[in-house]
Each structure stands twice: as C-alpha cells, then as structure tokens.
Design an enzyme around this catalytic site. Structure first.
Site, short mmCIF file in Angstrom:
data_model
loop_
_atom_site.label_atom_id
_atom_site.label_comp_id
_atom_site.label_asym_id
_atom_site.label_seq_id
_atom_site.Cartn_x
_atom_site.Cartn_y
_atom_site.Cartn_z
N SER A 191 0.85 -1.20 0.00
CA SER A 191 0.00 0.00 0.00
C SER A 191 0.88 1.24 0.00
CB SER A 191 -0.91 0.00 1.22
OG SER A 191 -1.49 1.28 1.33
N HIS A 215 -0.82 -1.35 -4.47
CA HIS A 215 -2.15 -1.07 -3.89
C HIS A 215 -2.29 0.44 -3.69
CE1 HIS A 215 -5.76 -2.23 -1.56
NE2 HIS A 215 -5.45 -1.22 -0.76
N ASP A 263 -4.66 3.48 -2.43
CA ASP A 263 -5.82 3.78 -1.59
C ASP A 263 -6.35 5.18 -1.89
OD1 ASP A 263 -6.10 1.46 0.20
OD2 ASP A 263 -4.07 1.99 0.86
N MET A 269 -9.02 7.92 -1.02
CA MET A 269 -9.97 8.28 0.05
C MET A 269 -10.49 9.69 -0.16
SD MET A 269 -7.74 6.99 3.28
CE MET A 269 -7.09 5.30 3.38
N MET A 314 -12.11 4.18 -1.73
CA MET A 314 -12.87 4.42 -0.50
C MET A 314 -13.55 5.76 -0.66
SD MET A 314 -9.97 2.98 2.05
CE MET A 314 -8.78 3.02 0.72
N MET A 339 -11.49 -6.24 4.70
CA MET A 339 -10.76 -5.25 5.50
C MET A 339 -10.39 -5.83 6.87
SD MET A 339 -10.48 -2.73 3.43
CE MET A 339 -9.52 -1.72 4.57
N GLY A 357 -9.44 3.95 6.28
CA GLY A 357 -9.20 5.37 6.50
C GLY A 357 -7.74 5.70 6.74
N PHE A 358 -7.03 4.79 7.38
CA PHE A 358 -5.65 5.12 7.73
C PHE A 358 -4.75 3.90 7.64
CE2 PHE A 358 -8.58 7.89 9.91
CZ PHE A 358 -8.05 9.15 9.66
N GLY A 371 -1.42 1.89 9.16
CA GLY A 371 -0.80 1.76 10.48
C GLY A 371 -1.74 1.43 11.61
N ASP A 423 -6.75 -6.67 3.65
CA ASP A 423 -6.20 -5.31 3.63
C ASP A 423 -6.34 -4.64 4.99
OD1 ASP A 423 -5.29 -2.81 2.93
OD2 ASP A 423 -7.08 -2.25 1.80
N GLY A 424 -5.18 -4.25 5.55
CA GLY A 424 -5.18 -3.50 6.80
C GLY A 424 -4.62 -4.29 7.96
N GLY A 425 -3.53 -3.77 8.53
CA GLY A 425 -2.96 -4.39 9.72
C GLY A 425 -2.21 -5.68 9.48
N GLY A 445 1.01 -2.07 4.17
CA GLY A 445 1.54 -0.70 4.08
C GLY A 445 2.67 -0.50 5.06
N SER A 446 2.33 -0.23 6.33
CA SER A 446 3.36 0.09 7.32
C SER A 446 4.35 -1.04 7.51
CB SER A 446 2.75 0.41 8.68
OG SER A 446 1.39 0.56 8.61
C1 DX5 Z 1 -6.81 1.33 4.95
C2 DX5 Z 1 -6.21 1.06 3.60
C3 DX5 Z 1 -5.08 0.08 3.65
C4 DX5 Z 1 -3.90 0.57 4.44
C5 DX5 Z 1 -2.94 -0.55 4.69
O1 DX5 Z 1 -7.88 2.20 4.81
O2 DX5 Z 1 -7.18 0.55 2.71
O3 DX5 Z 1 -4.71 -0.31 2.34
O4 DX5 Z 1 -3.24 1.60 3.77
O5 DX5 Z 1 -1.92 -0.09 5.53
P1 DX5 Z 1 -1.39 -0.93 6.77
O6 DX5 Z 1 -0.81 -2.17 6.20
O7 DX5 Z 1 -0.40 -0.01 7.41
O8 DX5 Z 1 -2.59 -1.21 7.65
ZN ZN Z 2 -6.53 -0.43 0.84
#
Ligand code: DX5
Ligand code: ZN
Length: 214
Positions: free
Chosen positions: A8, A33, A35, A37, A68, A137, A142-143, A145, A175-177, A197-198
């Site tokens: 991401s 990926h 994102d 928003m 999103m 998800m 939204g974010f 990390g 996706d996410g975490g 992502g992170s």
């Molecule tokens: C959240 C995004 C994810 C996010 C993933 O709204 O859709 O794609 O950026 O980032 P990490 O892996 O840091 O949760």
């Molecule tokens: Zn995403």
C-alpha cells in the site's frame, strides 16, 4: 499458487515517491495497492488522479486501486482510463454494484468488492460469482498503520467457505494491519493476496519485508 503481495503506497514516503515506487517495482511484490480516500466515505483524504497517473508511469506491475469514496460509479471511467488493472469499490458505498462491475469488465479489467469489518459476509452472496476479488478489510478503512482486528480471521474463514460453496473463482485480498504476526494464519485460512503498508514501508529493507510475507 504462491500468495500475492500488494504494497500500500499510502504508507510510502511521498517526498520520495519515485524512489519508493522504483524499490517496489524491483521487488518481488506483485501489485501496487493504491488507496483513494475522499474524506466522506472514510474520515481521511489520501490522493487522487494525478498520483495514480504518476505511479502508472513508474511501473508496469498491476495497479490495484481501492476506492474508499462515495458514489464510486461517478469515477469508474476515469480510473479505467488512468491505467488501473483492478478496481475495487466498497459494498457499503453504492447501490449500483452490478452496473459498476459490468463497466469494469467491459474494459477487460478485474473488479473487486471491499467489505468493512462490521458488514456481514453474507451481503456478498449475490456478487460472489460476478467479481474477481473480495477485499476483506482487517481494519476500519481510512488510515495506514492501524491495529489488525482479530475477528477478521473468522470472517476470512466464512468468506472462504462462501467462495468454495458458490463455486466462485474470486481471489481473497486481506487489507489493513497485515504484519509478520498474522500473515501465516491469513495464508492458511485461504488469503490469496495480502496488502501491506506500514509493515513494508517502516522496515529497513522492503525486499526482505515483502519476501517475509510471501
Ligand atoms: C486502509 C487502507 C489500507 C492501508 C494498509 O484504509 O485501505 O490499504 O493503507 O496499511 P497498513 O498495512 O499499514 O494497515
Ligand atoms: Zn486499501
């Protein structure tokens, strides 16, 4: 089939976007990926068309675009024309999913449906044989990390069961975490694609982080 990794870009250093993309381009990552928003569907605004256009010029790898945004039907043509390869919209964001999926397929792109942690998996039933990918998800969107929501593991099992029992060929993207603590369980429960992502962009060596998840 080995698992696909879709970094991401939201978690990348935007002051060095071209260098960041080049590192991902040269790594074993499968997709990018992106994102998108809008500050309405989610409480954050990320980036839009100019950044997608820029990234399209920086890699030939598939662009996995995660919208999103409210009223995604308004922008599908534009994201098709920007060179997206997979376009994913949220089931919670529109009443026009069939129309959107058809439009994406008419352009020979892959379609995806993303589903938030609170939305029942059974809501996907009517679409499961129409789409190419379900984006499950692991956080509230939204974010980058955020902490992984543990109940996602059970939801993944339920989604896998729905896919198998319907004879669907949809891929499951989580996706996410996603990180080194949970990727193994996600893989064994049937995830086909992991977005990270992170975990990738906060690590000293992106190649090693990506290969660790593979
Ligand atoms: C959240 C995004 C994810 C996010 C993933 O709204 O859709 O794609 O950026 O980032 P990490 O892996 O840091 O949760
Ligand atoms: Zn995403």
């Amino acid at each position: 089939m080995s698992i696909k990794i879709s970094p991401s870009i939201l978690a990348a250093d935007f002051a060095n976007l071209s260098e960041e993309c080049s590192k991902i381009d040269k790594s074993n990552a499968d997709w990018f990926h992106l994102d998108i928003m809008d500050g309405l569907f989610v409480p954050n605004i990320s980036f839009g068309m100019p950044v997608v256009r820029t990234i399209r010029q920086l890699t030939k790898k598939p662009l996995d675009v995660h919208l999103m945004i409210v009223q995604p039907e308004k922008y599908i043509t534009e994201f098709i024309n920007l060179g997206s390869n997979i376009i994913t919209v949220h089931i919670e964001a529109t009443n026009n999913l069939n129309q959107i999926i058809n439009k994406i397929h008419e352009s020979s792109l892959k379609s995806g449906i993303a589903i938030n942690p609170q939305t029942p998996i059974s809501d996907l039933k009517e679409y499961i044989n129409k789409v190419d990918l379900i984006c499950l998800m692991g956080v509230n969107p939204g974010f980058a990390g955020q902490k992984f929501i543990e109940s996602t593991h059970e939801r993944l099992q339920e989604l896998k069961h729905l896919i198998i029992s319907s004879g669907s060929s949809a891929l499951i993207e989580v996706d996410g975490g996603v990180n080194k603590e949970n990727y193994q369980q996600l893989k064994s429960n049937g995830a086909d694609v992991l977005v990270a992502g992170s975990y990738i962009f906060n690590s000293p060596n992106y190649n090693i982080a990506i290969d660790n998840l593979k």
